[in-house]
Design a protein around this motif. Structure first.
Motif, mmCIF file in Angstrom:
data_model
loop_
_atom_site.group_PDB
_atom_site.id
_atom_site.type_symbol
_atom_site.label_atom_id
_atom_site.label_comp_id
_atom_site.label_asym_id
_atom_site.label_seq_id
_atom_site.Cartn_x
_atom_site.Cartn_y
_atom_site.Cartn_z
ATOM 1 N N UNK A 24 0.835 -1.207 0.000
ATOM 2 C CA UNK A 24 0.000 0.000 0.000
ATOM 3 C C UNK A 24 0.866 1.253 0.000
ATOM 4 N N UNK A 25 1.949 1.236 0.795
ATOM 5 C CA UNK A 25 2.836 2.394 0.833
ATOM 6 C C UNK A 25 3.554 2.568 -0.501
ATOM 7 N N UNK A 26 3.973 1.466 -1.098
ATOM 8 C CA UNK A 26 4.623 1.540 -2.410
ATOM 9 C C UNK A 26 3.658 2.085 -3.464
ATOM 10 N N UNK A 27 2.391 1.679 -3.360
ATOM 11 C CA UNK A 27 1.380 2.167 -4.295
ATOM 12 C C UNK A 27 1.207 3.671 -4.186
ATOM 13 N N UNK A 28 1.190 4.174 -2.940
ATOM 14 C CA UNK A 28 1.052 5.628 -2.765
ATOM 15 C C UNK A 28 2.218 6.366 -3.398
ATOM 16 N N UNK A 104 -1.447 7.998 1.987
ATOM 17 C CA UNK A 104 -0.359 8.830 2.489
ATOM 18 C C UNK A 104 -0.439 9.160 3.957
ATOM 19 N N UNK A 105 -1.348 8.518 4.700
ATOM 20 C CA UNK A 105 -1.482 8.790 6.122
ATOM 21 C C UNK A 105 -0.237 8.384 6.901
ATOM 22 N N UNK A 106 0.106 9.163 7.924
ATOM 23 C CA UNK A 106 1.247 8.849 8.791
ATOM 24 C C UNK A 106 0.764 7.897 9.883
ATOM 25 N N UNK A 265 4.283 17.317 1.125
ATOM 26 C CA UNK A 265 4.861 17.999 -0.033
ATOM 27 C C UNK A 265 5.975 18.955 0.394
ATOM 28 N N UNK A 266 5.762 19.679 1.501
ATOM 29 C CA UNK A 266 6.764 20.632 1.975
ATOM 30 C C UNK A 266 8.039 19.936 2.441
ATOM 31 N N UNK A 267 7.905 18.696 2.930
ATOM 32 C CA UNK A 267 9.068 17.955 3.439
ATOM 33 C C UNK A 267 9.687 17.037 2.395
ATOM 34 N N UNK A 268 9.221 17.132 1.168
ATOM 35 C CA UNK A 268 9.759 16.280 0.122
ATOM 36 C C UNK A 268 9.246 14.855 0.160
ATOM 37 N N UNK A 269 8.113 14.649 0.837
ATOM 38 C CA UNK A 269 7.480 13.332 0.876
ATOM 39 C C UNK A 269 7.948 12.427 1.994
ATOM 40 N N UNK A 270 8.841 12.891 2.871
ATOM 41 C CA UNK A 270 9.405 11.990 3.882
ATOM 42 C C UNK A 270 8.458 11.734 5.057
ATOM 43 N N UNK A 271 7.381 12.501 5.177
ATOM 44 C CA UNK A 271 6.454 12.274 6.290
ATOM 45 C C UNK A 271 5.282 11.372 5.919
ATOM 46 N N UNK A 272 5.143 11.032 4.647
ATOM 47 C CA UNK A 272 4.068 10.143 4.244
ATOM 48 C C UNK A 272 4.365 8.713 4.730
ATOM 49 N N UNK A 273 3.317 7.983 5.103
ATOM 50 C CA UNK A 273 3.470 6.577 5.436
ATOM 51 C C UNK A 273 3.963 6.337 6.847
ATOM 52 N N UNK A 300 1.647 12.713 12.146
ATOM 53 C CA UNK A 300 1.124 11.567 12.889
ATOM 54 C C UNK A 300 -0.055 11.969 13.769
ATOM 55 N N UNK A 301 0.068 13.126 14.433
ATOM 56 C CA UNK A 301 -1.025 13.615 15.280
ATOM 57 C C UNK A 301 -2.284 13.853 14.451
#
Length: 413
Positions: A24-28, A104-106, A265-273, A300-301
């Motif tokens: 699922x994360x790879x799909x996102x 893309x939820x954390x 988007x602002x973090x370059x995608x590193x907070x997704x998943x 996450x919150x």
């Protein structure tokens, strides 16, 4: 034999759930890489869909899942217990968590695995004619943690320290055998592995012990802050959505999803998943960007209070590595051990279960040379967190669930 089969099924479902979550994360990432604006649509819509289905089709599936198992342990009414731990809820939990990750939820799948494992074992007990609901829930929860992290000792300690807050001799056999059988299934399917691999570096000299103190104290501080914000937000949202339920539920979910997308988007995608990949890199010695920890904390919150199913275990571990990496960036030292200590302090601060925190992290990283420093960071994190937040996060959420159930029962009567 029915009970053993249930423990085996828990292990099998846990492994399948882990594989599906990775896909699922790879799909996102695949979908979102097609255009930068895709998360701005996909994430809010995915959150709204999950929150709506969690409230209407699969009630009892929203949130982490650990608080549901804790609340069910305390309930004496079978009908109320089944609302939180039915196979229908377990199916919805898995499905909607996967949708949330694919949006893309954390969020993570470890907390939901606890609820799923407890639901499977409770159903097995009903089929087998067992009346030990509490013991079965504890056994299923422990089996879920064991299989999710490949951490059998952590599963046992989690059942004792976090789920029941006590040790009952009459349930110890159920817990141990469930953990063993679920662990064997996981071991047979994916082999023996460390969840996060091996952390680089060791605690050496005064600088190392200063890092232990900083990670423990500030980890506990921010862990307590996360818990307080989550409890306050959850209670406030529950009151606000008591009227115009559907509309307001969708507004909350969509708004949270939009902000999570903007942060991503602002973090370059590193907070997704889940944050697993970046946490692993940090433990291997890579310095994470300074903003990873704070951004992941907020993402996450927001994901947790949005009303979608999903756990906070893996994202919290990722936030902790970001905190430790930030200290390594500011003070110098080995980045890998700093990330490990930050993970320990923050995680202990969030869950307020210090023994579970250091046992689960020791098993996940295979680090046997820094046992005492990891224990110290865990105890410091727990101590600071408990001063700021006397009631632990999961037990606070469980108390809200039990109050809600009591109110609904009273209104029906």
């Amino acid at each position: 034999m029915v009970f053993w089969a249930g423990a085996g099924v828990t292990g099998l479902v846990s492994v399948a759930f882990a594989y599906a979550a990775d896909q699922a994360q790879s799909l996102f990432h695949l979908v979102s890489s097609q255009a930068f604006w895709i998360p701005l649509i996909l994430t809010p819509l995915g959150f709204m869909l999950c929150a709506h289905l969690a409230r209407t089709v699969f009630p009892g599936s929203a949130g982490s899942g650990i608080q549901h198992a804790i609340a069910a342990c305390e309930m004496t009414d079978e009908a109320s217990r089944n609302k939180l731990l039915s196979l229908r809820v377990a199916f919805g939990k898995i499905l909607l968590t996967l949708v949330g990750i694919a949006s893309g939820g954390s969020i993570g799948r470890e907390g939901p695995t606890v609820q799923v494992g407890a639901a499977i074992m409770l159903k097995v007990g009903q089929i087998g004619g067992a009346d030990r609901a509490r013991g079965l829930i504890l056994a299923g929860s422990a089996a879920g943690i064991s299989a999710a992290f490949n951490a059998p000792l952590a599963g046992i300690v989690f059942a004792i320290e976090e789920m029941s807050r006590s040790f009952e001799t009459k349930t110890s056999g159920l817990v141990l055998s469930a953990v063993i059988l679920a662990g064997l299934v996981s071991l047979g399917l994916v082999g023996n592995y460390n969840y996060f691999g091996q952390a680089s570096g060791h605690v050496v000299g005064l600088q190392g012990w200063v890092m232990v103190g900083l990670c423990g104290v500030f980890g506990g501080l921010f862990g307590a802050l996360f818990g307080r914000l989550m409890l306050w937000s959850t209670q406030t949202i529950r009151r606000w959505t008591s009227e115009m339920t559907l509309v307001r539920t969708l507004v909350i979910a969509g708004s949270c999803g939009l902000v999570v997308a903007l942060i991503g988007l602002a973090s370059g995608g590193i907070t997704f998943g889940t944050g697993y990949e970046h946490a692993r890199l940090a433990l291997e010695g890579e310095i994470l960007p300074w903003y990873f920890g704070p951004a992941k904390f907020i993402a996450t919150l927001l994901s947790s209070i949005s009303g979608i199913p999903g756990g906070i275990f893996a994202p919290s571990l990722a936030v902790g590595t970001g905190l430790g990496s930030l200290f390594a960036l500011a003070l110098g030292g080995t980045a890998g051990i700093a990330a490990l200590l930050g993970m320990t302090g923050y995680f202990a601060g969030v869950v307020q279960a210090p023994i579970t925190a250091f046992v689960i992290i020791l098993e996940m990283t295979g680090n046997n040379s820094d046992v005492i420093p990891i224990m110290c960071a865990s105890v410091l994190g727990y101590g600071v967190s408990s001063l700021i937040m006397p009631q632990s996060l999961y037990h606070g959420l469980a108390a809200s669930l039990m109050h809600k159930n009591l109110t609904e029962t009273t209104l029906r009567n």
